[in-house]
Design a protein around this motif. Structure first.
Motif, PDB file in Angstrom:
ATOM      1  N   LEU A 155       0.830  -1.197   0.000  1.00  0.00           N
ATOM      2  CA  LEU A 155       0.000   0.000   0.000  1.00  0.00           C
ATOM      3  C   LEU A 155       0.870   1.256   0.000  1.00  0.00           C
ATOM      4  O   LEU A 155       0.583   2.217  -0.714  1.00  0.00           O
ATOM      5  CB  LEU A 155      -0.939   0.000   1.214  1.00  0.00           C
ATOM      6  N   PHE A 156       1.954   1.245   0.761  1.00  0.00           N
ATOM      7  CA  PHE A 156       2.901   2.353   0.805  1.00  0.00           C
ATOM      8  C   PHE A 156       3.436   2.640  -0.604  1.00  0.00           C
ATOM      9  O   PHE A 156       3.445   3.782  -1.056  1.00  0.00           O
ATOM     10  CB  PHE A 156       4.053   2.012   1.765  1.00  0.00           C
ATOM     11  N   TYR A 157       3.871   1.585  -1.319  1.00  0.00           N
ATOM     12  CA  TYR A 157       4.423   1.769  -2.663  1.00  0.00           C
ATOM     13  C   TYR A 157       3.359   2.196  -3.665  1.00  0.00           C
ATOM     14  O   TYR A 157       3.624   3.016  -4.554  1.00  0.00           O
ATOM     15  CB  TYR A 157       5.127   0.494  -3.136  1.00  0.00           C
ATOM     16  N   ILE A 158       2.159   1.675  -3.533  1.00  0.00           N
ATOM     17  CA  ILE A 158       1.064   2.084  -4.418  1.00  0.00           C
ATOM     18  C   ILE A 158       0.776   3.567  -4.237  1.00  0.00           C
ATOM     19  O   ILE A 158       0.648   4.314  -5.213  1.00  0.00           O
ATOM     20  CB  ILE A 158      -0.198   1.232  -4.148  1.00  0.00           C
ATOM     21  N   GLN A 159       0.692   4.019  -2.983  1.00  0.00           N
ATOM     22  CA  GLN A 159       0.411   5.432  -2.718  1.00  0.00           C
ATOM     23  C   GLN A 159       1.528   6.327  -3.236  1.00  0.00           C
ATOM     24  O   GLN A 159       1.270   7.374  -3.825  1.00  0.00           O
ATOM     25  CB  GLN A 159       0.186   5.649  -1.221  1.00  0.00           C
TER      26      GLN A 159
END
Length: 125
Positions: A43-47
């Motif tokens: 989720l961190f990388y997607i954001q």
């Protein structure tokens, strides 16, 4: 099908002159059709990826301050601009013989293969 492409080389993000087509195309692929468990790291990388794309598009849509570096006889133009907090970025304007689907696949789906065709990229993940 020919399209005019603009690339921010420093960020390795490509923006199409016909941005609405890309937004529509990305919308079809951006969200999974079924629920998928996503870890906090993912989720961190997607954001961060979404924010990087938003910033790159914003840079390209800002038409002020670009300096022409090279203008080729075939119409290709390379411009540069210093962006505070980012550094010097480059923009390529060229006519490409490629479909929107092919460009999307190359630049977003198979992004980790970029170092094979772009010598300025050593590794991308």
């Amino acid at each position: 099908l020919q399209r005019t492409a603009v690339a921010v080389i420093g960020q390795e993000i490509t923006h199409m002159k016909h941005w609405a087509q890309i937004k529509h195309h990305m919308g079809k692929h951006a969200e999974p059709k079924t629920e998928v468990a996503v870890s906090e790291d993912q989720l961190f990388y997607i954001q961060h990826g979404k924010e990087a794309l938003r910033k790159a598009v914003s840079m390209l849509e800002d038409r002020d301050g670009w300096k022409v570096e090279i203008k080729e006889n075939n119409g290709d133009v390379i411009c540069s601009k210093v962006i505070p907090g980012t550094g010097k970025v480059f923009r390529l304007e060229a006519v490409l013989e490629a479909s929107v689907d092919d460009l999307y696949d190359l630049l977003f789906v198979r992004v980790e293969e970029m170092h094979h065709w772009n010598p300025s990229v050593q590794h991308i993940k």
